[in-house]
Motif scaffolding. Sequence first.
Motif, short mmCIF file in Angstrom:
data_model
loop_
_atom_site.label_atom_id
_atom_site.label_comp_id
_atom_site.label_asym_id
_atom_site.label_seq_id
_atom_site.Cartn_x
_atom_site.Cartn_y
_atom_site.Cartn_z
N ARG A 205 0.76 -0.97 0.02
CA ARG A 205 0.01 0.12 -0.02
C ARG A 205 0.79 1.21 -0.02
NH1 ARG A 205 -2.28 3.52 3.59
NH2 ARG A 205 -1.25 2.59 5.36
N LEU A 206 2.00 1.20 0.79
CA LEU A 206 2.90 2.36 0.72
C LEU A 206 3.45 2.62 -0.45
CD1 LEU A 206 4.08 1.92 4.46
CD2 LEU A 206 2.54 3.54 3.87
N GLU A 207 3.96 1.44 -1.05
CA GLU A 207 4.56 1.63 -2.24
C GLU A 207 3.79 2.05 -3.44
OE1 GLU A 207 7.63 -1.45 -4.94
OE2 GLU A 207 6.37 -2.09 -3.41
N ALA A 208 2.39 1.57 -3.23
CA ALA A 208 1.48 2.44 -4.32
C ALA A 208 1.44 3.93 -4.21
CB ALA A 208 0.36 1.77 -3.87
N ILE A 209 1.46 4.35 -2.95
CA ILE A 209 1.71 5.69 -2.81
C ILE A 209 2.46 6.65 -3.54
CG2 ILE A 209 1.80 7.51 -1.22
CD1 ILE A 209 0.44 5.82 0.87
N VAL A 210 3.84 5.89 -3.47
CA VAL A 210 4.95 6.32 -4.20
C VAL A 210 4.95 6.17 -5.59
CG1 VAL A 210 7.65 6.17 -4.16
CG2 VAL A 210 6.67 5.89 -2.10
N LEU A 211 4.56 5.12 -6.13
CA LEU A 211 4.33 4.85 -7.54
C LEU A 211 3.15 5.70 -8.29
CD1 LEU A 211 4.54 0.97 -7.45
CD2 LEU A 211 6.38 2.29 -8.31
N SER A 212 2.65 6.26 -7.17
CA SER A 212 1.56 7.17 -7.89
C SER A 212 2.10 8.69 -7.99
CB SER A 212 0.35 7.26 -7.02
OG SER A 212 -0.44 5.96 -6.82
N ILE B 25 -2.44 11.86 -5.80
CA ILE B 25 -1.53 10.78 -5.19
C ILE B 25 -2.46 9.65 -4.40
CG2 ILE B 25 0.10 9.85 -3.87
CD1 ILE B 25 1.82 12.43 -4.56
N ALA B 26 -3.39 10.27 -3.58
CA ALA B 26 -4.38 9.24 -2.93
C ALA B 26 -5.31 8.80 -3.89
CB ALA B 26 -5.19 10.31 -1.77
N ASP B 27 -5.81 9.49 -4.71
CA ASP B 27 -6.79 8.66 -5.67
C ASP B 27 -5.87 7.73 -6.72
OD1 ASP B 27 -8.65 10.54 -4.75
OD2 ASP B 27 -8.57 11.79 -6.41
N GLY B 28 -4.92 7.98 -6.84
CA GLY B 28 -4.30 7.07 -7.65
C GLY B 28 -3.83 5.82 -6.95
N SER B 29 -3.54 5.99 -5.71
CA SER B 29 -2.84 4.69 -4.93
C SER B 29 -4.00 3.99 -4.31
CB SER B 29 -1.92 5.16 -4.02
OG SER B 29 -2.48 6.12 -3.08
N GLY B 30 -5.32 4.46 -4.50
CA GLY B 30 -6.47 3.95 -3.70
C GLY B 30 -6.32 4.41 -1.80
N ASN B 31 -5.74 5.23 -1.61
CA ASN B 31 -5.76 5.49 -0.13
C ASN B 31 -6.46 6.96 -0.10
OD1 ASN B 31 -3.60 3.81 1.26
ND2 ASN B 31 -2.74 4.22 -0.75
N ASP B 32 -6.68 7.23 1.39
CA ASP B 32 -7.18 8.52 1.45
C ASP B 32 -6.35 9.50 1.76
OD1 ASP B 32 -6.40 8.29 4.28
OD2 ASP B 32 -8.45 7.06 4.69
N ILE B 33 -6.48 10.78 1.79
CA ILE B 33 -5.48 11.71 1.77
C ILE B 33 -4.90 11.82 3.07
CG2 ILE B 33 -6.85 13.66 2.52
CD1 ILE B 33 -5.51 15.56 0.37
#
Length: 458
Positions: free
Chosen positions: A376-383, A403-411
């Motif tokens: 999940r954290l890696e997805a943040i960086v990749l976004s 970045i939040a939208d692109g990685s599937g996380n909240d802000i």
Amino acid sequence: MAFESLSDKLQNVFKQLRGKGRLTEDDVRTALKQVKMALLEADVSFKVVKKFTKAVEERAIGEDVMNGLNPGQMVIKIVNEEMVSLMGSETTEIAFRPGQAMTVIMMAGLQGAGKTTTAAKLAGKLKSRGKFPLLVACDVYRPAAIDQLRVNAEKVLVDCYSEGTDVSPVDIARHGIEYAKNHNKNVVIIDTAGRLQIDNAMMAELVNIKQAVDVFQTILVVDAMTGQEAVNVASEFNDKVGIDGIILSKMDGDTRGGAALSTRFVTGKPILYVGMGEKLQDLEQFYPDRMASRILGMGDVLSLIDKAAAAAEEADLQETQDMAERMKKGKFDFEMYLESMKQMRKMGGLGSILSMLPGAGKISQDQLPDEKELARLEAIVLSMTPQERRNPKLMSPSRKKRIADGSGNDIAAVNRFIKNFEQSQKLMKQLGGMKKGRHGGLGSLMNMQNMMKGGKFF
């Protein structure tokens, strides 16, 4: 994690010894009773436990130890030395025929022990050391085993010889040797059939193959998770077929470790390698001294350095040097975070790394992030864009939202990650970076572990 249960129990015993200023004979005998129980619970052979504790007691109850400046440490030292002796004292390599002669290796073992996968792992290991191996599929009773060997051979870039299921294993072995001679192979690894249990037909087939193709090394693959049963299997194969060495598979899944401490003593044959994962590169040389250190909670930094060096050799040299320079200047960015995560995976993951560090047994599994969290954290960086990864100061509310939208996380998760990352940058500057050189990957990785301690990033 291998030996986790045994290691915890032994460390508790040693903690009691360290707390005593001077040891009495009763102290030593009481501690050894606890050691004996810990070994038996780890599924170590009773004969092995009896020999081991007797040897430790004879050395520990002596004037030099009883009156030593640090008798508790002396007893631990004796336990360590006897454990190394139990597992073979010296590291043993697979023997090859001298000169340019071809070496034929026959893999044996029960069905489900991981023999076919281990054969491919071994072929890949030998190829990386300059050998030219050929895998030969002689398990004609399971078509899936032939397919599995062929697929794994392709993954490790090694040739595989097979003739399907309608030819006898002995003939396939003979034909495989001829193929190897005609294609300049100097090592042939024969994958034989396994059974759910030992039977005379299987043993006879192995003996026939050995006689037909002049096998130089017979290697038994034993499932470490079967504990005491693994010792019985090793003993049976050694008596009826004759083995030259042992590979313990599935060591990463065994929390007890009894097989590693028993098979060498029972069979008199060395443990050559241990399988520490499902990946084809997860086959480690067996070092008795390093394994004893792991069991006693002293870590295995040498194996960790070897893993880091192997990971660094696979990485782009210029990229590694650039990363080292930036780290040295305290310029840790998100791209370097990704690189460190990649290196960590190559080395078996965070759990595998921590298991090799001294005192790591004190870290509970609950304190470690799971693979899903790391992904999940890696997805943040990749976004992030390449510019954002290089320069974290560019982060603005709109960029964080993207970045939040692109990685599937909240802000909020993105904000928390970036805040902790900034704190880690400050820590990196205080640490002063890492040294250049062959073990640069280890330096960056250790810095990563320092940042992860205490829950940073998570």
